[in-house]
Design a protein around this motif. Structure first.
Motif, PDB file in Angstrom:
ATOM      1  N   PRO A 288       1.003  -1.204  -0.167  1.00 11.26           N
ATOM      2  CA  PRO A 288       0.096   0.264  -0.029  1.00 11.26           C
ATOM      3  C   PRO A 288       1.099   1.143   0.022  1.00 11.26           C
ATOM      4  CG  PRO A 288      -0.739  -1.606   1.491  1.00 11.26           C
ATOM      5  CD  PRO A 288       0.706  -2.026   1.228  1.00 11.26           C
ATOM      6  N   PRO A 289       0.344   2.348  -0.809  1.00 13.99           N
ATOM      7  CA  PRO A 289       1.330   3.581  -0.699  1.00 13.99           C
ATOM      8  C   PRO A 289       1.348   4.165   0.540  1.00 13.99           C
ATOM      9  CG  PRO A 289      -1.078   3.917  -1.772  1.00 13.99           C
ATOM     10  CD  PRO A 289      -0.948   2.350  -1.419  1.00 13.99           C
ATOM     11  N   VAL A 290       2.665   4.565   0.930  1.00 14.49           N
ATOM     12  CA  VAL A 290       3.140   5.244   2.349  1.00 14.49           C
ATOM     13  C   VAL A 290       3.497   6.627   1.949  1.00 14.49           C
ATOM     14  CG1 VAL A 290       4.094   5.163   4.307  1.00 14.49           C
ATOM     15  CG2 VAL A 290       3.336   3.007   3.418  1.00 14.49           C
ATOM     16  N   PRO A 291       2.636   7.758   2.340  1.00  9.45           N
ATOM     17  CA  PRO A 291       3.402   9.047   2.154  1.00  9.45           C
ATOM     18  C   PRO A 291       4.991   9.224   2.649  1.00  9.45           C
ATOM     19  CG  PRO A 291       1.304   9.153   3.533  1.00  9.45           C
ATOM     20  CD  PRO A 291       1.653   7.519   3.214  1.00  9.45           C
ATOM     21  N   GLY A 292       5.782   9.575   1.692  1.00 12.84           N
ATOM     22  CA  GLY A 292       7.128   9.847   1.786  1.00 12.84           C
ATOM     23  C   GLY A 292       8.056   8.758   1.653  1.00 12.84           C
ATOM     24  N   SER A 293       7.372   7.577   1.261  1.00  8.88           N
ATOM     25  CA  SER A 293       8.163   6.194   0.769  1.00  8.88           C
ATOM     26  C   SER A 293       7.990   5.743  -0.617  1.00  8.88           C
ATOM     27  CB  SER A 293       7.975   5.282   2.024  1.00  8.88           C
ATOM     28  OG  SER A 293       6.663   4.690   1.740  1.00  8.88           O
ATOM     29  N   ARG A 294       9.046   5.210  -1.183  1.00  5.24           N
ATOM     30  CA  ARG A 294       8.961   4.864  -2.624  1.00  5.24           C
ATOM     31  C   ARG A 294       8.174   3.353  -2.646  1.00  5.24           C
ATOM     32  NH1 ARG A 294      14.803   6.981  -4.581  1.00  5.24           N
ATOM     33  NH2 ARG A 294      14.366   9.140  -4.439  1.00  5.24           N
ATOM     34  N   PRO A 295       7.528   3.048  -3.640  1.00  2.00           N
ATOM     35  CA  PRO A 295       6.738   1.696  -3.770  1.00  2.00           C
ATOM     36  C   PRO A 295       7.708   0.505  -3.857  1.00  2.00           C
ATOM     37  CG  PRO A 295       6.246   3.429  -5.501  1.00  2.00           C
ATOM     38  CD  PRO A 295       7.417   4.099  -4.863  1.00  2.00           C
ATOM     39  N   VAL A 296       7.159  -0.611  -3.117  1.00  2.00           N
ATOM     40  CA  VAL A 296       7.784  -1.844  -3.051  1.00  2.00           C
ATOM     41  C   VAL A 296       6.659  -2.728  -3.400  1.00  2.00           C
ATOM     42  CG1 VAL A 296       8.947  -3.412  -1.590  1.00  2.00           C
ATOM     43  CG2 VAL A 296       9.253  -0.711  -1.282  1.00  2.00           C
ATOM     44  N   ALA A 297       7.312  -4.030  -4.205  1.00  2.00           N
ATOM     45  CA  ALA A 297       6.461  -4.842  -4.401  1.00  2.00           C
ATOM     46  C   ALA A 297       7.091  -6.159  -4.384  1.00  2.00           C
ATOM     47  CB  ALA A 297       5.855  -4.749  -5.943  1.00  2.00           C
ATOM     48  N   PHE A 298       6.324  -7.397  -4.657  1.00  2.00           N
ATOM     49  CA  PHE A 298       6.945  -8.823  -4.486  1.00  2.00           C
ATOM     50  C   PHE A 298       6.223  -9.538  -5.488  1.00  2.00           C
ATOM     51  CE2 PHE A 298       6.537 -13.307  -3.384  1.00  2.00           C
ATOM     52  CZ  PHE A 298       8.116 -13.603  -3.328  1.00  2.00           C
ATOM     53  N   GLY A 299       6.710 -10.248  -6.514  1.00  2.00           N
ATOM     54  CA  GLY A 299       6.237 -10.994  -7.512  1.00  2.00           C
ATOM     55  C   GLY A 299       6.707 -12.483  -7.135  1.00  2.00           C
ATOM     56  N   GLY A 300       5.619 -13.423  -7.707  1.00  2.00           N
ATOM     57  CA  GLY A 300       6.133 -14.847  -7.878  1.00  2.00           C
ATOM     58  C   GLY A 300       5.711 -15.365  -9.116  1.00  2.00           C
ATOM     59  N   GLU A 301       6.206 -16.281  -9.631  1.00  2.00           N
ATOM     60  CA  GLU A 301       5.870 -17.178 -10.945  1.00  2.00           C
ATOM     61  C   GLU A 301       6.134 -18.522 -10.777  1.00  2.00           C
ATOM     62  OE1 GLU A 301       7.413 -13.299 -13.523  1.00  2.00           O
ATOM     63  OE2 GLU A 301       8.087 -15.039 -14.105  1.00  2.00           O
ATOM     64  N   LEU A 302       5.355 -19.233 -11.519  1.00  2.00           N
ATOM     65  CA  LEU A 302       5.627 -20.756 -11.654  1.00  2.00           C
ATOM     66  C   LEU A 302       5.365 -20.994 -13.273  1.00  2.00           C
ATOM     67  CD1 LEU A 302       5.623 -23.723 -10.650  1.00  2.00           C
ATOM     68  CD2 LEU A 302       3.255 -23.537 -10.751  1.00  2.00           C
ATOM     69  N   PHE A 303       6.600 -21.503 -13.680  1.00  2.00           N
ATOM     70  CA  PHE A 303       6.664 -21.733 -15.038  1.00  2.00           C
ATOM     71  C   PHE A 303       6.988 -23.126 -15.465  1.00  2.00           C
ATOM     72  CE2 PHE A 303       8.427 -20.877 -19.547  1.00  2.00           C
ATOM     73  CZ  PHE A 303       7.600 -19.824 -19.727  1.00  2.00           C
ATOM     74  N   VAL A 304       6.211 -23.695 -16.390  1.00  2.00           N
ATOM     75  CA  VAL A 304       6.320 -25.139 -17.014  1.00  2.00           C
ATOM     76  C   VAL A 304       6.716 -25.386 -18.201  1.00  2.00           C
ATOM     77  CG1 VAL A 304       4.998 -27.345 -17.007  1.00  2.00           C
ATOM     78  CG2 VAL A 304       4.455 -25.968 -15.265  1.00  2.00           C
ATOM     79  N   LEU A 305       8.030 -26.151 -18.389  1.00  4.99           N
ATOM     80  CA  LEU A 305       8.470 -26.329 -19.921  1.00  4.99           C
ATOM     81  C   LEU A 305       8.186 -27.963 -20.136  1.00  4.99           C
ATOM     82  CD1 LEU A 305      10.423 -24.160 -18.319  1.00  4.99           C
ATOM     83  CD2 LEU A 305      11.703 -24.300 -20.685  1.00  4.99           C
ATOM     84  N   PRO A 306       7.110 -28.157 -20.769  1.00  6.55           N
ATOM     85  CA  PRO A 306       6.552 -29.525 -21.090  1.00  6.55           C
ATOM     86  C   PRO A 306       7.556 -30.440 -21.827  1.00  6.55           C
ATOM     87  CG  PRO A 306       4.628 -28.024 -21.483  1.00  6.55           C
ATOM     88  CD  PRO A 306       5.950 -27.179 -21.470  1.00  6.55           C
ATOM     89  N   ALA A 307       8.220 -29.620 -23.027  1.00  3.43           N
ATOM     90  CA  ALA A 307       9.100 -30.371 -24.009  1.00  3.43           C
ATOM     91  C   ALA A 307      10.291 -31.045 -23.108  1.00  3.43           C
ATOM     92  CB  ALA A 307       9.475 -29.475 -24.779  1.00  3.43           C
TER      93      ALA A 307
END
Length: 217
Positions: free
Chosen positions: A52-71
């Protein structure tokens, strides 16, 4: 000219799975969303959770991914934190990424890999339309085949958003450095279709009507 050189390098490179997440590889911290990922050799799911945005601070985020390579029978689980380095105002933005990737080879001789990765991405544009340029590097080791492996990538892409939907195309090319082996060219392209949830519209501004005005005492 640079875009032409990058495209030629990518087309001539053997396709490889992405070593680092793409949803956090943005110059500007994006809003929270869910994504479907698709590339030449696999598909995946991902998410981005912005603080969530906080006054006086810069944005932060976390991302996650699940990737499948069938071949090739490979599963990848990758995650990263994203810290915006710029103020968030203006057309040019930059952010840093730091995370971890886990590999599982489930077809043929089984293997398991793990390693950290870091990235730096700059962007030109705004929250709705953005062009991307960045660099990523990692350090990986595997239980069966050993290591270390050092993947280095240059990233080029763009993304757009319309209402609750977004579309992003990310291309990467670079080298894999491994002990005792010659450097290998690698490249990958990923398309991400994202959903940001319901978009709430602000009520129109203007003088209060009889229905909206507070009751008189």
């Amino acid at each position: 000219m640079r875009a032409l050189v990058f495209t030629t390098t990518l087309l001539l490179a053997p396709v490889a799975a992405a070593e680092a997440p793409v949803l956090t590889a943005r110059g500007r911290v994006d809003d929270s969303h869910l994504s479907l990922l698709a590339g030449p050799r696999g598909v995946g799911l991902g998410f981005l959770l912005a603080s969530p945005p906080v006054p006086g601070s810069r944005p932060v985020a976390f991302g996650g991914e699940l990737f499948v390579l069938p071949a090739t029978g490979v599963l990848e689980l990758r995650g990263a934190g994203q810290w915006q380095l710029s103020s968030g105002e203006g057309l040019v933005q930059a952010s840093a990424q730091l995370g971890l990737t886990t590999y599982g080879v489930v077809r043929g001789p089984a293997d398991l890999g793990l390693g950290p990765h870091a990235g730096l991405t700059a962007s030109l544009g705004g929250p709705r339309l953005e062009a991307l340029l960045g660099a990523q590097a990692g350090l990986e080791a595997f239980l069966r085949t050993g290591g270390p492996r050092l993947p280095v990538r240059v990233l080029l892409g763009g993304r757009g958003r319309l209402g609750p939907w977004g579309l992003a195309l990310t291309a990467r090319a670079g080298l894999d450095f491994e002990r005792g082996l010659s450097a290998t060219w690698r490249g990958d392209v990923l398309l991400a279709l994202s959903w940001y949830g319901r978009v709430s519209e602000a009520p129109p501004e203007g003088p209060p009507t009889a229905a909206s005005a507070p009751p008189r005492p």
